[in-house]
Scaffold this motif. Structure first.
Motif, short mmCIF file in Angstrom:
data_model
loop_
_atom_site.label_atom_id
_atom_site.label_comp_id
_atom_site.label_asym_id
_atom_site.label_seq_id
_atom_site.Cartn_x
_atom_site.Cartn_y
_atom_site.Cartn_z
N MET A 1 -44.91 19.54 14.92
CA MET A 1 -43.61 19.66 15.52
C MET A 1 -43.84 19.84 17.06
O MET A 1 -44.43 20.16 17.39
CB MET A 1 -43.56 21.48 14.84
N HIS A 2 -42.45 19.32 17.60
CA HIS A 2 -42.86 19.09 18.78
C HIS A 2 -41.37 19.40 19.79
O HIS A 2 -40.27 19.66 18.84
CB HIS A 2 -42.88 17.26 19.24
N LEU A 3 -41.26 19.98 20.97
CA LEU A 3 -40.12 20.29 21.69
C LEU A 3 -40.09 19.45 23.02
O LEU A 3 -41.25 18.95 23.66
CB LEU A 3 -41.31 22.08 22.40
N VAL A 4 -39.08 18.99 22.88
CA VAL A 4 -38.72 17.33 23.63
C VAL A 4 -37.75 18.01 25.19
O VAL A 4 -37.17 18.84 24.55
CB VAL A 4 -38.03 16.42 22.76
N GLN A 5 -38.84 17.92 25.83
CA GLN A 5 -37.03 18.57 27.35
C GLN A 5 -37.27 17.62 28.29
O GLN A 5 -38.12 16.70 28.08
CB GLN A 5 -38.55 20.00 27.73
N LEU A 6 -35.77 17.11 28.11
CA LEU A 6 -34.94 15.80 29.34
C LEU A 6 -34.50 17.12 30.42
O LEU A 6 -34.01 18.31 30.63
CB LEU A 6 -33.80 15.83 28.61
N LEU A 7 -35.30 16.98 31.43
CA LEU A 7 -34.83 17.58 32.75
C LEU A 7 -33.56 16.32 33.64
O LEU A 7 -34.44 14.90 33.96
CB LEU A 7 -36.13 17.36 34.14
N LEU A 8 -32.38 16.95 34.05
CA LEU A 8 -31.20 16.38 34.19
C LEU A 8 -30.68 16.62 35.49
O LEU A 8 -30.63 17.64 35.34
CB LEU A 8 -30.07 16.35 32.93
#
Length: 102
Positions: A1-8
């Protein structure tokens, strides 16, 4: 499982806030693809970095994160490039962390 974070970023490089519709579109795309999303939007995160000229640059950010069973690096790279275009940024941070669910 992966947690993907996008900093916008909330604003463009001239300080103009992006339309809420832009963020809504990204939310919709991620929910459709990954089945859910967590958005940290109430108190924007503040980023700061020093480019080559040494003058600190500040950015107010929102963070979107999704959980993904597998990490499709090619899809994420293309999506990041598309977001950079939409948000008119030289680069955006999209990062993934391996997660063990307890």
């Amino acid at each position: 499982m992966h947690l993907v974070q996008l900093l916008l970023p909330l604003c463009d490089e001239q300080g103009h806030r992006f339309e809420t519709a832009l963020f809504a579109q990204v939310r919709q795309e991620l929910v459709e693809r990954f089945g859910g999303l967590t958005a940290y939007t109430r108190a924007p995160a503040r980023g700061v970095w020093a480019p080559d000229d040494g003058q600190p640059v500040h950015d107010d950010l929102v963070v979107y994160e999704v959980m993904a069973e597998t990490l499709d690096r090619a899809w994420w790279k293309a999506y990041r490039k598309d977001l950079e275009r939409r948000f008119r940024q030289d680069s955006l941070v999209v990062r993934a962390h391996a997660v063990t669910l307890l």
